[in-house]
Design a protein around this motif. Structure first.
Motif, mmCIF file in Angstrom:
data_model
loop_
_atom_site.group_PDB
_atom_site.id
_atom_site.type_symbol
_atom_site.label_atom_id
_atom_site.label_comp_id
_atom_site.label_asym_id
_atom_site.label_seq_id
_atom_site.Cartn_x
_atom_site.Cartn_y
_atom_site.Cartn_z
ATOM 1 N N HIS A 51 -20.549 -9.425 -11.622
ATOM 2 C CA HIS A 51 -19.968 -10.301 -10.602
ATOM 3 C C HIS A 51 -21.008 -10.934 -9.686
ATOM 4 C CE1 HIS A 51 -16.041 -9.057 -11.867
ATOM 5 N NE2 HIS A 51 -16.370 -7.798 -11.694
ATOM 6 N N VAL A 60 -25.189 -12.050 -3.730
ATOM 7 C CA VAL A 60 -23.840 -12.605 -3.610
ATOM 8 C C VAL A 60 -23.038 -12.123 -4.810
ATOM 9 C CG1 VAL A 60 -22.429 -14.715 -3.600
ATOM 10 C CG2 VAL A 60 -24.602 -14.659 -2.360
ATOM 11 N N TRP A 61 -21.844 -11.629 -4.531
ATOM 12 C CA TRP A 61 -20.922 -11.233 -5.585
ATOM 13 C C TRP A 61 -19.659 -12.056 -5.420
ATOM 14 C CZ3 TRP A 61 -23.684 -7.884 -2.556
ATOM 15 C CH2 TRP A 61 -24.652 -7.096 -3.215
ATOM 16 N N ILE A 62 -19.087 -12.500 -6.562
ATOM 17 C CA ILE A 62 -17.873 -13.319 -6.515
ATOM 18 C C ILE A 62 -16.980 -12.976 -7.697
ATOM 19 C CG2 ILE A 62 -19.005 -15.254 -7.713
ATOM 20 C CD1 ILE A 62 -17.229 -17.125 -5.912
ATOM 21 N N PHE A 73 -10.446 -16.859 -5.037
ATOM 22 C CA PHE A 73 -11.816 -16.371 -5.106
ATOM 23 C C PHE A 73 -12.046 -15.383 -3.978
ATOM 24 C CE2 PHE A 73 -11.717 -20.607 -6.889
ATOM 25 C CZ PHE A 73 -12.435 -20.476 -8.071
ATOM 26 N N ASP A 74 -12.761 -14.330 -4.290
ATOM 27 C CA ASP A 74 -13.238 -13.387 -3.280
ATOM 28 C C ASP A 74 -14.731 -13.273 -3.483
ATOM 29 O OD1 ASP A 74 -10.795 -12.482 -1.930
ATOM 30 O OD2 ASP A 74 -10.257 -11.735 -3.919
ATOM 31 N N ALA A 75 -15.463 -13.241 -2.384
ATOM 32 C CA ALA A 75 -16.916 -13.163 -2.489
ATOM 33 C C ALA A 75 -17.478 -12.516 -1.232
ATOM 34 C CB ALA A 75 -17.515 -14.558 -2.680
ATOM 35 N N SER A 77 -21.657 -11.555 0.628
ATOM 36 C CA SER A 77 -23.111 -11.600 0.554
ATOM 37 C C SER A 77 -23.695 -10.537 1.466
ATOM 38 C CB SER A 77 -23.629 -12.974 0.987
ATOM 39 O OG SER A 77 -25.048 -12.964 1.042
ATOM 40 N N ILE A 86 -20.131 -18.924 2.329
ATOM 41 C CA ILE A 86 -19.082 -18.502 1.395
ATOM 42 C C ILE A 86 -17.712 -18.731 2.027
ATOM 43 C CG2 ILE A 86 -18.010 -16.467 0.324
ATOM 44 C CD1 ILE A 86 -20.917 -15.378 -0.058
ATOM 45 N N LEU A 90 -14.785 -20.983 0.360
ATOM 46 C CA LEU A 90 -13.509 -20.392 -0.038
ATOM 47 C C LEU A 90 -12.356 -20.984 0.760
ATOM 48 C CD1 LEU A 90 -14.363 -16.639 -0.681
ATOM 49 C CD2 LEU A 90 -14.544 -18.615 -2.211
ATOM 50 N N SER A 94 -10.407 -21.795 -2.371
ATOM 51 C CA SER A 94 -9.609 -20.657 -2.821
ATOM 52 C C SER A 94 -8.127 -20.886 -2.555
ATOM 53 C CB SER A 94 -10.074 -19.380 -2.112
ATOM 54 O OG SER A 94 -9.452 -18.243 -2.683
ATOM 55 N N LEU A 129 -22.832 -21.379 -5.863
ATOM 56 C CA LEU A 129 -21.475 -20.960 -5.496
ATOM 57 C C LEU A 129 -20.461 -22.044 -5.847
ATOM 58 C CD1 LEU A 129 -19.475 -19.040 -3.996
ATOM 59 C CD2 LEU A 129 -20.103 -20.272 -1.901
#
Length: 143
Positions: A51, A60-62, A73-75, A77, A86, A90, A94, A129
């Motif tokens: 992710h 960063v994870w998304i 979307f969920d993210a 950092s 982010i 979003l 999102s 992103l």
């Protein structure tokens, strides 16, 4: 993350209006940091290489879920300012349909002067992103 405005265009307009209240970039950076703190909790179990968003200097994870009608979307950092970036992305994308995501240019970046005030590494990360979001929408869009 759930959208707060009914459309991506309205989210971009609201972002531009909010940032217009700040006179200088130190205040805008502080606001970005504050926005990043509003991101929903991101489970540690999802902070995996699978992710991780590559192209960012920060971690960063998304994750994306949903279908063509609504992509969420969920993210998160490890950087405060990146978390704010982010949050803005979003907020715009999102909870929208794949079609709306693909039809929405991230005008808020230029509208608030963000492009001129980000380091090259943060600009690259923001581009990564936005590319992830667009690619996800493309995969889910009706043929």
């Amino acid at each position: 993350m759930r959208p707060t405005e009914p459309s991506a265009a309205e989210a971009q307009a609201a972002i531009a209006e909010e940032f217009s209240f700040f006179g200088d970039w130190s205040e805008r950076y502080q606001y970005l940091i504050d926005l990043g703190r509003k991101l929903p909790d991101f489970p540690d179990a999802l902070k995996t290489e699978e992710h991780r968003l590559h192209g960012c200097q920060s971690m960063v994870w998304i994750v994306a879920r949903g279908d063509a009608r609504e992509l969420d979307f969920d993210a998160v950092s490890d950087s405060s300012i990146v978390s704010g970036l982010i949050y803005l992305a979003l907020r715009v994308y999102s909870g929208r349909s794949a079609e709306e995501i693909l039809a929405t240019t991230p005008d808020y970046i230029a509208d608030i002067g963000l492009a001129k005030h980000l380091s090259p590494t943060r600009s690259n990360g923001l581009a990564a992103l936005l590319q992830f979001i667009q690619d996800t929408a493309r995969r889910h869009a009706p043929a």
